[in-house]
Design a protein around this motif. Structure first.
Motif, PDB file in Angstrom:
ATOM      1  N   LEU A  97       0.827  -1.199   0.000  1.00 18.98           N
ATOM      2  CA  LEU A  97       0.000   0.000   0.000  1.00 18.98           C
ATOM      3  C   LEU A  97       0.863   1.252   0.000  1.00 18.98           C
ATOM      4  O   LEU A  97       0.608   2.187  -0.779  1.00 18.98           O
ATOM      5  N   VAL A  98       1.879   1.300   0.855  1.00 16.42           N
ATOM      6  CA  VAL A  98       2.732   2.487   0.926  1.00 16.42           C
ATOM      7  C   VAL A  98       3.478   2.688  -0.391  1.00 16.42           C
ATOM      8  O   VAL A  98       3.603   3.815  -0.879  1.00 16.42           O
ATOM      9  N   ARG A  99       3.962   1.610  -0.982  1.00 15.71           N
ATOM     10  CA  ARG A  99       4.633   1.731  -2.281  1.00 15.71           C
ATOM     11  C   ARG A  99       3.697   2.318  -3.337  1.00 15.71           C
ATOM     12  O   ARG A  99       4.070   3.217  -4.106  1.00 15.71           O
ATOM     13  N   SER A 100       2.477   1.808  -3.366  1.00 11.31           N
ATOM     14  CA  SER A 100       1.513   2.256  -4.366  1.00 11.31           C
ATOM     15  C   SER A 100       1.139   3.720  -4.162  1.00 11.31           C
ATOM     16  O   SER A 100       1.063   4.501  -5.125  1.00 11.31           O
ATOM     17  N   VAL A 101       0.923   4.098  -2.903  1.00  9.00           N
ATOM     18  CA  VAL A 101       0.603   5.500  -2.607  1.00  9.00           C
ATOM     19  C   VAL A 101       1.775   6.414  -2.937  1.00  9.00           C
ATOM     20  O   VAL A 101       1.600   7.493  -3.508  1.00  9.00           O
ATOM     21  N   THR A 102       2.989   5.956  -2.620  1.00  7.28           N
ATOM     22  CA  THR A 102       4.176   6.757  -2.901  1.00  7.28           C
ATOM     23  C   THR A 102       4.324   7.000  -4.399  1.00  7.28           C
ATOM     24  O   THR A 102       4.656   8.103  -4.845  1.00  7.28           O
ATOM     25  N   ARG A 103       4.056   5.954  -5.192  1.00  6.60           N
ATOM     26  CA  ARG A 103       4.177   6.075  -6.635  1.00  6.60           C
ATOM     27  C   ARG A 103       3.253   7.167  -7.183  1.00  6.60           C
ATOM     28  O   ARG A 103       3.614   7.933  -8.088  1.00  6.60           O
ATOM     29  N   GLN A 104       2.064   7.280  -6.602  1.00  4.75           N
ATOM     30  CA  GLN A 104       1.063   8.234  -7.100  1.00  4.75           C
ATOM     31  C   GLN A 104       1.040   9.560  -6.322  1.00  4.75           C
ATOM     32  O   GLN A 104       0.286  10.456  -6.689  1.00  4.75           O
ATOM     33  N   TRP A 105       1.851   9.659  -5.280  1.00  3.77           N
ATOM     34  CA  TRP A 105       1.830  10.835  -4.397  1.00  3.77           C
ATOM     35  C   TRP A 105       2.182  12.095  -5.183  1.00  3.77           C
ATOM     36  O   TRP A 105       3.264  12.188  -5.770  1.00  3.77           O
TER      37      TRP A 105
END
Length: 276
Positions: free
Chosen positions: A266-274
């Motif tokens: 989840l954190v990776r995915s959010v970071t990618r789109q942040w």
């Protein structure tokens, strides 16, 4: 030297001397059992807290006590592997000093994570919870004392303490990944004792969904400096009185370890789109 701004600048200058001048886009505070994410950064540089001027030292088992800076999903991030707590004997000003140093380094985006006790009886250990708001009834505040106008206003708004756009992004990414994501209110207790069953009942009446001993001071300091904050709790145990069993830190660490894969995804995915 006793002025906050001078201490912030000295700490920031030391960190810059170690990591270089390339901007860091997102700061991350990794709570109990969640620090493993920092091991996944590429081109990582690790700095022990004890080497940074004016930094406290983490004393909690499971907190490595270092900053790790590197690349994650196309963003340059700074991870705190372990945080500081009021119950360790630190003043609120010391607890939030690393967040202020992040701001001095030009970081305006902050992810705060924690291990929390579930108050909402529909939750179960292992759930992730998006923090939508918090409750703090402890009188002490990290913003008590002299105000530095260059950081923020004396009386500052907390309506959007947890950024609504970032929260929407986290919900969307969790949905895409098929990761269940609760959302609720986190209530701050001083610790180090776990809350009593009566305190947990009171927290539920007040509108709390989870309880814990961190995060809120950091969110306060970040809001003061107008940083954008995203908060995620890992529900590692049900709070006192909900289940007929005692609470212990071993359970917290075991549950954190069990859900770290979903948390990391989840954190990776959010970071990618942040948006930065």
């Amino acid at each position: 030297m006793d002025k906050l701004m001078d201490k912030m600048q000295e700490a920031a200058m030391y960190i810059t001397s170690r990591i270089g001048n390339d901007p860091v886009q997102i700061g991350m505070v990794l709570g109990s059992g969640l620090g493993g994410l920092a091991e996944e950064l590429q081109d990582a540089i690790a700095i022990s807290y004890k080497d940074i001027p004016y930094f406290p030292v983490s004393t909690v088992f499971g907190h490595k006590g270092r900053l790790v800076v590197g690349n994650l999903e196309g963003k340059r991030v700074m991870c705190m592997q372990g945080r500081f707590h009021y119950y360790e004997g630190y003043g609120m000003d010391q607890v939030v000093f690393p967040i202020q140093v992040m701001h001095a380094l030009g970081i305006n985006n902050l992810l705060v994570t924690n291990a929390a006790g579930g108050v909402n009886t529909s939750y179960k250990p292992g759930d992730l919870m998006l923090i939508t708001d918090h409750i703090k009834l402890i009188a002490d505040s990290p913003m008590r004392g002299p105000n530095y106008d260059s950081l923020g206003e004396r009386f500052f708004d907390m309506t959007n303490a947890y950024d609504k756009k970032l929260s929407a992004l986290a919900r969307e990414e969790a949905k895409c990944l098929g990761i269940p994501l609760q959302q609720g209110v986190y209530m701050f207790f001083a610790g180090p004792s776990y809350e009593t069953p009566a305190e947990v009942r009171a927290a539920r009446i007040l509108g709390s969904d989870a309880v814990g001993m961190s995060t809120v001071p950091e969110a306060l300091a970040a809001s003061h400096m107008r940083m954008k904050v995203l908060g995620i709790s890992c529900i590692t145990n049900m709070a006192a009185g909900i289940l007929d069993q005692p609470l212990n830190h071993t359970e917290v660490m075991e549950t954190s370890d069990r859900v770290k894969e979903a948390f990391t995804l989840l954190v990776r995915s959010v970071t990618r789109q942040w948006p930065v």
